[in-house]
Design a protein around this motif. Structure first.
Motif, PDB file in Angstrom:
ATOM      1  N   HIS A  53       0.840  -1.201   0.000  1.00 18.19           N
ATOM      2  CA  HIS A  53       0.000   0.000   0.000  1.00 18.19           C
ATOM      3  C   HIS A  53       0.875   1.252   0.000  1.00 18.19           C
ATOM      4  O   HIS A  53       0.582   2.229  -0.705  1.00 18.19           O
ATOM      5  CB  HIS A  53      -0.923   0.004   1.220  1.00 18.19           C
ATOM      6  CG  HIS A  53      -2.034  -0.994   1.148  1.00 18.19           C
ATOM      7  ND1 HIS A  53      -2.902  -1.063   0.081  1.00 18.19           N
ATOM      8  CD2 HIS A  53      -2.432  -1.960   2.010  1.00 18.19           C
ATOM      9  CE1 HIS A  53      -3.780  -2.036   0.290  1.00 18.19           C
ATOM     10  NE2 HIS A  53      -3.507  -2.595   1.455  1.00 18.19           N
ATOM     11  N   ALA A  54       1.959   1.238   0.777  1.00 20.16           N
ATOM     12  CA  ALA A  54       2.880   2.378   0.797  1.00 20.16           C
ATOM     13  C   ALA A  54       3.513   2.571  -0.577  1.00 20.16           C
ATOM     14  O   ALA A  54       3.702   3.705  -1.037  1.00 20.16           O
ATOM     15  CB  ALA A  54       3.955   2.166   1.857  1.00 20.16           C
ATOM     16  N   LEU A  57       1.105   4.362  -2.794  1.00 20.65           N
ATOM     17  CA  LEU A  57       1.000   5.765  -2.402  1.00 20.65           C
ATOM     18  C   LEU A  57       2.211   6.560  -2.884  1.00 20.65           C
ATOM     19  O   LEU A  57       2.076   7.683  -3.371  1.00 20.65           O
ATOM     20  CB  LEU A  57       0.874   5.875  -0.885  1.00 20.65           C
ATOM     21  CG  LEU A  57      -0.439   5.385  -0.287  1.00 20.65           C
ATOM     22  CD1 LEU A  57      -0.301   5.224   1.233  1.00 20.65           C
ATOM     23  CD2 LEU A  57      -1.576   6.355  -0.615  1.00 20.65           C
ATOM     24  N   GLU A 260       3.832   3.772   5.975  1.00 18.53           N
ATOM     25  CA  GLU A 260       2.604   3.858   5.182  1.00 18.53           C
ATOM     26  C   GLU A 260       1.744   5.031   5.628  1.00 18.53           C
ATOM     27  O   GLU A 260       1.185   5.766   4.800  1.00 18.53           O
ATOM     28  CB  GLU A 260       1.827   2.554   5.297  1.00 18.53           C
ATOM     29  CG  GLU A 260       0.564   2.529   4.461  1.00 18.53           C
ATOM     30  CD  GLU A 260      -0.154   1.186   4.521  1.00 18.53           C
ATOM     31  OE1 GLU A 260      -1.404   1.196   4.576  1.00 18.53           O
ATOM     32  OE2 GLU A 260       0.541   0.132   4.509  1.00 18.53           O
ATOM     33  N   SER A 261       1.655   5.254   6.942  1.00 16.58           N
ATOM     34  CA  SER A 261       0.855   6.371   7.451  1.00 16.58           C
ATOM     35  C   SER A 261       1.426   7.715   7.010  1.00 16.58           C
ATOM     36  O   SER A 261       0.681   8.651   6.687  1.00 16.58           O
ATOM     37  CB  SER A 261       0.783   6.309   8.977  1.00 16.58           C
ATOM     38  OG  SER A 261       0.068   5.167   9.410  1.00 16.58           O
ATOM     39  N   LEU A 263       3.108   8.302   4.265  1.00 12.91           N
ATOM     40  CA  LEU A 263       2.797   8.476   2.847  1.00 12.91           C
ATOM     41  C   LEU A 263       1.325   8.815   2.638  1.00 12.91           C
ATOM     42  O   LEU A 263       0.977   9.573   1.722  1.00 12.91           O
ATOM     43  CB  LEU A 263       3.185   7.222   2.075  1.00 12.91           C
ATOM     44  CG  LEU A 263       4.696   7.103   1.830  1.00 12.91           C
ATOM     45  CD1 LEU A 263       5.073   5.690   1.409  1.00 12.91           C
ATOM     46  CD2 LEU A 263       5.138   8.108   0.765  1.00 12.91           C
ATOM     47  N   ARG A 264       0.448   8.286   3.482  1.00 12.80           N
ATOM     48  CA  ARG A 264      -0.967   8.682   3.403  1.00 12.80           C
ATOM     49  C   ARG A 264      -1.121  10.167   3.717  1.00 12.80           C
ATOM     50  O   ARG A 264      -1.895  10.882   3.072  1.00 12.80           O
ATOM     51  CB  ARG A 264      -1.807   7.845   4.364  1.00 12.80           C
ATOM     52  CG  ARG A 264      -1.963   6.389   3.962  1.00 12.80           C
ATOM     53  CD  ARG A 264      -2.965   5.671   4.846  1.00 12.80           C
ATOM     54  NE  ARG A 264      -2.975   4.244   4.578  1.00 12.80           N
ATOM     55  CZ  ARG A 264      -3.590   3.681   3.543  1.00 12.80           C
ATOM     56  NH1 ARG A 264      -4.254   4.435   2.690  1.00 12.80           N
ATOM     57  NH2 ARG A 264      -3.537   2.368   3.362  1.00 12.80           N
ATOM     58  N   ALA A 265      -0.372  10.642   4.715  1.00 10.83           N
ATOM     59  CA  ALA A 265      -0.437  12.057   5.086  1.00 10.83           C
ATOM     60  C   ALA A 265       0.112  12.935   3.965  1.00 10.83           C
ATOM     61  O   ALA A 265      -0.464  13.990   3.638  1.00 10.83           O
ATOM     62  CB  ALA A 265       0.344  12.286   6.381  1.00 10.83           C
ATOM     63  N   THR A 267       0.122  12.229   0.799  1.00 11.78           N
ATOM     64  CA  THR A 267      -0.842  12.176  -0.297  1.00 11.78           C
ATOM     65  C   THR A 267      -2.023  13.101  -0.038  1.00 11.78           C
ATOM     66  O   THR A 267      -2.440  13.874  -0.912  1.00 11.78           O
ATOM     67  CB  THR A 267      -1.332  10.738  -0.509  1.00 11.78           C
ATOM     68  OG1 THR A 267      -0.212   9.897  -0.835  1.00 11.78           O
ATOM     69  CG2 THR A 267      -2.359  10.663  -1.625  1.00 11.78           C
ATOM     70  N   ALA A 268      -2.567  13.050   1.176  1.00  5.66           N
ATOM     71  CA  ALA A 268      -3.706  13.902   1.513  1.00  5.66           C
ATOM     72  C   ALA A 268      -3.329  15.380   1.432  1.00  5.66           C
ATOM     73  O   ALA A 268      -4.095  16.207   0.924  1.00  5.66           O
ATOM     74  CB  ALA A 268      -4.219  13.562   2.911  1.00  5.66           C
ATOM     75  N   GLU A 271      -2.715  16.325  -2.401  1.00  4.38           N
ATOM     76  CA  GLU A 271      -3.938  16.322  -3.202  1.00  4.38           C
ATOM     77  C   GLU A 271      -4.843  17.486  -2.836  1.00  4.38           C
ATOM     78  O   GLU A 271      -5.513  18.064  -3.709  1.00  4.38           O
ATOM     79  CB  GLU A 271      -4.680  15.004  -3.028  1.00  4.38           C
ATOM     80  CG  GLU A 271      -4.001  13.827  -3.712  1.00  4.38           C
ATOM     81  CD  GLU A 271      -4.778  12.541  -3.601  1.00  4.38           C
ATOM     82  OE1 GLU A 271      -5.709  12.488  -2.769  1.00  4.38           O
ATOM     83  OE2 GLU A 271      -4.459  11.586  -4.333  1.00  4.38           O
TER      84      GLU A 271
END
Length: 281
Positions: A53-54, A57, A260-261, A263-265, A267-268, A271
């Motif tokens: 998942h990372a 992202l 992974e967390s 990379l989610r941050a 991305t958010a 975007e």
């Protein structure tokens, strides 16, 4: 969605985005563990990983920002890492001592770094002499120099005497050097050698108006301070020191899940900064 090169994302690699097997920190039952992607081999064996998942992202991050790896690794060590997505246009290596542009060291930046170190820090030979004179073979595994810029020791953490790093830190600070303990490695780095200085250089060249950053060690503190927004995991030197800043978010995860967390941050945040496309008429 169109690219947003005005946003620059700079991130440390080891124990921030990528993890060795020993650092994965998989606390869940085996059948619940995430699938992993190997992104580095060494000596023919797998060495560093991130979650699948990372990886997705990170590959997607290139569509919304300029992604810049910012690592203490030498260029040679960095080139062993094959990150998902396009090869980064810029990479910060050797803690800011090398600025790679399309995989090649920029000579102008390298000359600038060497001049700053000569003006503000004691010679590397003096620091190495202190390291070798005070380190004990009972716990010292290796002594290395990286790119003629800084020195580091590989040690047996269990046998490292309490107070040795603290004493070295004080002695080195008087001579314009910084000491950092990361896993089994003790780094001695000249104070002008910083990731943040290289970050500012890349931002200027790329025309970035906003910077995001992540890291886990004391050598990343200046990078996080220089960014407009920053993240760190709940492990590492910065976590141990309780380091924080007004624009810093602590990801409440450890190990590869923290990567992974982060990379989610990223991305958010990137975007949200991309303007919506105008509706067709």
């Amino acid at each position: 969605m169109t690219a947003a090169p005005a946003t620059l994302v700079a991130s440390d690699l080891d124990r921030t985005l990528i993890y060795s097997a020993a650092a994965l920190d998989l606390r869940m039952p085996d059948h619940e563990a995430p699938r992993l992607l190997c992104v580095e081999t060494y000596g023919g064996a797998p060495l560093s990983y991130l979650t699948e998942h990372a990886a997705a992202l990170l590959a997607g991050l290139h569509r919304t920002a300029l992604f810049v790896p910012a690592t203490t690794r030498t260029p040679e060590q960095y080139r062993r890492v094959h990150l998902p997505g396009p090869a980064p246009r810029y990479a910060i290596c050797a803690n800011g001592g090398h600025l790679l542009v399309d995989g090649t060291t920029d000579p102008d930046w390298q000359r600038t770094v060497h001049r700053r170190i000569a003006e503000r820090s004691a010679p590397l030979a003096e620091i190495r002499a202190r390291l070798t004179a005070t380190a004990d073979q009972e716990w010292l595994l290796k002594e290395r120099v990286a790119e003629d810029l800084f020195a580091y020791l590989v040690v047996d953490r269990a046998r490292l005497p309490e107070g040795w790093v603290r004493d070295l830190t004080g002695w080195a600070a008087e001579r314009g050097w910084t000491v950092s303990l990361q896993g089994r490695k003790i780094y001695a780095v000249p104070q002008p050698l910083t990731k943040s200085a290289a970050l500012r250089e890349v931002a200027q060249r790329a025309g970035a108006v906003r910077t995001l950053a992540a890291g886990d060690s004391l050598l990343d503190a200046d990078l996080l301070t220089a960014a407009d927004r920053a993240w760190r995991p709940a492990h590492g030197e910065l976590a141990d020191a309780g380091w924080t800043a007004p624009h810093l978010t602590v990801v409440p995860r450890t190990g590869v899940a923290a990567g992974e967390s982060i990379l989610r941050a990223f991305t958010a945040a990137t975007e949200a900064a991309v303007p919506a496309e105008a509706p067709s008429v």
